[in-house]
Design a protein around this motif. Structure first.
Motif, PDB file in Angstrom:
ATOM      1  N   SER A 100       0.929  -1.416  -0.085  1.00 10.72           N
ATOM      2  CA  SER A 100       0.129  -0.145  -0.115  1.00 10.72           C
ATOM      3  C   SER A 100       0.593   1.312  -0.095  1.00 10.72           C
ATOM      4  CB  SER A 100      -0.605   0.010   1.538  1.00 10.72           C
ATOM      5  OG  SER A 100      -1.666  -0.952   0.822  1.00 10.72           O
ATOM      6  N   LEU A 101       1.965   1.526   0.051  1.00 10.92           N
ATOM      7  CA  LEU A 101       2.817   1.991  -0.168  1.00 10.92           C
ATOM      8  C   LEU A 101       2.609   3.646  -1.022  1.00 10.92           C
ATOM      9  CD1 LEU A 101       6.253   1.145   1.580  1.00 10.92           C
ATOM     10  CD2 LEU A 101       4.480   3.532   2.494  1.00 10.92           C
ATOM     11  N   PRO A 102       2.473   2.668  -3.008  1.00  8.37           N
ATOM     12  CA  PRO A 102       2.242   3.456  -3.464  1.00  8.37           C
ATOM     13  C   PRO A 102       1.154   3.929  -3.746  1.00  8.37           C
ATOM     14  CG  PRO A 102       3.032   0.874  -4.628  1.00  8.37           C
ATOM     15  CD  PRO A 102       2.906   0.754  -3.196  1.00  8.37           C
ATOM     16  N   GLU A 103       0.664   4.088  -3.254  1.00  9.19           N
ATOM     17  CA  GLU A 103      -0.972   3.945  -2.580  1.00  9.19           C
ATOM     18  C   GLU A 103      -0.838   5.554  -1.761  1.00  9.19           C
ATOM     19  OE1 GLU A 103      -0.951   0.718  -2.507  1.00  9.19           O
ATOM     20  OE2 GLU A 103      -2.972   0.405  -3.070  1.00  9.19           O
ATOM     21  N   LEU A 104       0.067   5.641  -0.358  1.00  9.18           N
ATOM     22  CA  LEU A 104       0.583   6.439  -0.002  1.00  9.18           C
ATOM     23  C   LEU A 104       1.186   7.247  -0.063  1.00  9.18           C
ATOM     24  CD1 LEU A 104       0.587   7.417   3.385  1.00  9.18           C
ATOM     25  CD2 LEU A 104       2.241   6.223   3.449  1.00  9.18           C
ATOM     26  N   ALA A 105       2.026   7.064  -0.619  1.00 12.24           N
ATOM     27  CA  ALA A 105       2.655   7.770  -1.560  1.00 12.24           C
ATOM     28  C   ALA A 105       2.376   8.958  -2.576  1.00 12.24           C
ATOM     29  CB  ALA A 105       4.409   7.626  -2.243  1.00 12.24           C
ATOM     30  N   THR A 106       1.666   8.319  -3.310  1.00 14.51           N
ATOM     31  CA  THR A 106       0.609   8.900  -4.618  1.00 14.51           C
ATOM     32  C   THR A 106      -0.152  10.090  -3.511  1.00 14.51           C
ATOM     33  OG1 THR A 106       0.366   6.840  -6.094  1.00 14.51           O
ATOM     34  CG2 THR A 106      -0.944   8.857  -6.657  1.00 14.51           C
ATOM     35  N   SER A 107      -1.046  10.004  -2.914  1.00 18.15           N
ATOM     36  CA  SER A 107      -1.884  10.332  -2.437  1.00 18.15           C
ATOM     37  C   SER A 107      -1.767  11.590  -1.911  1.00 18.15           C
ATOM     38  CB  SER A 107      -3.119   9.386  -1.140  1.00 18.15           C
ATOM     39  OG  SER A 107      -3.667   8.280  -1.577  1.00 18.15           O
ATOM     40  N   VAL A 108      -0.313  11.066  -1.046  1.00 17.49           N
ATOM     41  CA  VAL A 108       0.461  12.040   0.004  1.00 17.49           C
ATOM     42  C   VAL A 108       1.238  13.224  -1.139  1.00 17.49           C
ATOM     43  CG1 VAL A 108       2.217  12.564   0.897  1.00 17.49           C
ATOM     44  CG2 VAL A 108       0.537  10.821   2.624  1.00 17.49           C
ATOM     45  N   VAL A 109       1.687  12.685  -1.892  1.00 13.87           N
ATOM     46  CA  VAL A 109       2.505  13.861  -3.048  1.00 13.87           C
ATOM     47  C   VAL A 109       0.578  14.333  -3.978  1.00 13.87           C
ATOM     48  CG1 VAL A 109       3.011  14.072  -4.951  1.00 13.87           C
ATOM     49  CG2 VAL A 109       3.891  12.275  -3.345  1.00 13.87           C
ATOM     50  N   ALA A 110      -0.216  14.080  -4.234  1.00 14.07           N
ATOM     51  CA  ALA A 110      -0.896  14.231  -5.082  1.00 14.07           C
ATOM     52  C   ALA A 110      -1.849  14.745  -4.417  1.00 14.07           C
ATOM     53  CB  ALA A 110      -2.041  13.751  -5.500  1.00 14.07           C
ATOM     54  N   ALA A 111      -1.666  15.389  -2.639  1.00 11.27           N
ATOM     55  CA  ALA A 111      -2.744  16.487  -2.169  1.00 11.27           C
ATOM     56  C   ALA A 111      -2.041  17.480  -1.312  1.00 11.27           C
ATOM     57  CB  ALA A 111      -3.383  15.604  -0.356  1.00 11.27           C
ATOM     58  N   ALA A 112      -0.772  16.741  -0.929  1.00 18.28           N
ATOM     59  CA  ALA A 112       0.049  18.526  -1.607  1.00 18.28           C
ATOM     60  C   ALA A 112       0.419  18.673  -2.771  1.00 18.28           C
ATOM     61  CB  ALA A 112       1.595  17.575  -1.304  1.00 18.28           C
ATOM     62  N   LYS A 113       0.351  18.360  -3.842  1.00 23.38           N
ATOM     63  CA  LYS A 113       0.480  19.341  -5.082  1.00 23.38           C
ATOM     64  C   LYS A 113      -1.021  19.733  -5.657  1.00 23.38           C
ATOM     65  CE  LYS A 113       4.325  17.556  -6.799  1.00 23.38           C
ATOM     66  NZ  LYS A 113       4.585  16.249  -8.394  1.00 23.38           N
ATOM     67  N   GLY A 114      -2.217  20.132  -4.035  1.00 27.81           N
ATOM     68  CA  GLY A 114      -3.480  20.123  -4.221  1.00 27.81           C
ATOM     69  C   GLY A 114      -4.296  19.433  -5.492  1.00 27.81           C
ATOM     70  N   LYS A 115      -4.446  18.019  -5.487  1.00 29.53           N
ATOM     71  CA  LYS A 115      -4.870  17.145  -6.521  1.00 29.53           C
ATOM     72  C   LYS A 115      -5.663  16.269  -5.758  1.00 29.53           C
ATOM     73  CE  LYS A 115      -2.513  19.329  -9.879  1.00 29.53           C
ATOM     74  NZ  LYS A 115      -3.521  19.487 -11.006  1.00 29.53           N
ATOM     75  N   PRO A 116      -7.026  17.231  -4.401  1.00 26.90           N
ATOM     76  CA  PRO A 116      -7.710  16.076  -3.611  1.00 26.90           C
ATOM     77  C   PRO A 116      -8.330  14.939  -4.808  1.00 26.90           C
ATOM     78  CG  PRO A 116      -8.487  17.991  -4.194  1.00 26.90           C
ATOM     79  CD  PRO A 116      -7.274  19.112  -4.010  1.00 26.90           C
ATOM     80  N   GLY A 117      -9.100  14.851  -6.258  1.00 34.30           N
ATOM     81  CA  GLY A 117      -9.508  14.210  -6.362  1.00 34.30           C
ATOM     82  C   GLY A 117      -8.526  13.004  -6.506  1.00 34.30           C
ATOM     83  N   LEU A 118      -7.597  13.268  -7.003  1.00 32.74           N
ATOM     84  CA  LEU A 118      -6.561  11.575  -7.339  1.00 32.74           C
ATOM     85  C   LEU A 118      -6.202  11.120  -6.235  1.00 32.74           C
ATOM     86  CD1 LEU A 118      -4.884  10.962  -9.707  1.00 32.74           C
ATOM     87  CD2 LEU A 118      -2.811  12.161  -9.567  1.00 32.74           C
ATOM     88  N   ALA A 119      -6.002  12.049  -4.835  1.00 36.17           N
ATOM     89  CA  ALA A 119      -5.861  11.201  -3.908  1.00 36.17           C
ATOM     90  C   ALA A 119      -6.929  10.500  -3.278  1.00 36.17           C
ATOM     91  CB  ALA A 119      -5.405  12.417  -2.529  1.00 36.17           C
TER      92      ALA A 119
END
Length: 324
Positions: A225-244
């Motif tokens: 699940s680390l890919p999901e964690l990394a992807t969601s955190v990076v997406a949130a930090a970049k202002g992409k809540p829908g992607l997260a």
């Protein structure tokens, strides 16, 4: 032991690099095609970040280690909601769209309920082992195809496919070929990094004498699940809540319907030591996800709610470890 630690660190680095590339590439493709980050998260990103779970569970099913396959799915879904949504909300509060609250999150609750029923199939039938049979697996795959049909149908609806206002951020235009390279390279790094991380973590756990059931629910589940964690955190930090959010929701649905469905179709799966503590934790986490998104700070999972979810995961792990 030293090589296991090396693989652990190398896998984590690859996962973080891959998540960043995948987020940039998929978001660029979404903007060019007029598709929302949510739909991209529910499909290509969710499938890509679920690839480690798919590989581990299918290989475990083929090798006859069913509890590891089931534990990987159950543990990953618990990690996705409690740890990933929790940590992501701590990084930046997550705004959840109305369509997600009314359609996608209920699907997550339904998938958790399906797991709860299958995990008690032996009791319901009046005896025997709790199993996911081949017939169950085929039905799960059918539900998966229906979910994908709904997702792509919604992507063609103007109100749902157009990027939401909060997702429309000024960004440098990335050529389509470069976006595709970013997505493919990101997925490759996520899958290979996740595999290396699991190998290292499992080797360390086995060396310490931890059972396969606990490894599946914790080390392997968290690692895949680390890919999901990394992807969601990076997406949130970049202002992409829908992607997260779409990444976590899509991954949870993929894990139950596709990963468990395909694994059970290959060979019937026994839940083994995976019990109601784990299944009820997943069910409770799914319901909490819905409640936090809909009530309190309406359609926003704020930092306080994220802390509650993250602490819930810590408490679950503490209970598991106390039972060793």
């Amino acid at each position: 032991m030293i090589m296991n630690i090396v693989w652990l660190v190398a896998g984590l680095v690859l996962i973080l690099v891959g998540a960043n590339a995948l987020t940039d590439g998929s978001s660029a493709i979404a903007r060019k095609m007029g598709i929302s980050d949510l739909v991209v998260g529910l499909t290509v990103v969710a499938f890509g970040t679920s690839a480690p779970e798919l590989a581990i569970s299918v290989l475990s099913a083929i090798s006859g280690n069913a509890p590891l396959a089931v534990g990987n799915v159950v543990g990953s879904n618990i990690f996705n909601i409690l740890a990933i949504i929790g940590v992501t909300a701590l990084v930046r509060p997550i705004v959840v769209s109305k369509s997600v609250m009314t359609m996608e999150i209920p699907m997550v609750i339904l998938s958790s309920a399906i797991l709860l029923v299958l995990g008690n199939s032996g009791r319901i039938d009046g005896g025997g082992a709790n199993m996911v049979s081949r017939v169950d697996g085929i039905f799960l795959l059918v539900f998966f195809l229906l979910f994908m049909r709904y997702t792509f149908a919604s992507a063609r609806q103007p109100g749902l496919s157009a990027p939401a206002a909060e997702e429309q951020k000024p960004a440098a235009i990335m050529p389509m070929w470069k976006s595709a390279v970013y997505v493919l390279a990101g997925l490759a790094a996520l899958v290979w990094g996740g595999d290396r991380f699991v190998d290292g973590a499992s080797g360390i756990a086995s060396g310490l004498g931890v059972s396969q059931a606990v490894i599946g629910l914790t080390i392997v589940a968290a690692g895949t699940s680390l890919p999901e964690l990394a992807t969601s955190v990076v997406a949130a930090a970049k202002g992409k809540p829908g992607l997260a959010v779409g990444n976590v929701i899509g991954s949870n649905i993929f894990n139950v319907l596709l990963v468990l469905g395909l694994s059970a179709t290959i060979t019937p799966l026994s839940f083994g030591a995976i019990g109601n503590l784990d299944l009820l934790t997943l069910m409770g986490a799914s319901v909490a996800f819905y409640i936090f998104g809909w009530f309190f700070d309406k359609r926003t999972i704020n930092r306080a709610e994220g802390a509650v979810l993250a602490l819930g995961y810590a408490a679950y792990i503490a209970v598991l470890l106390s039972r060793l």
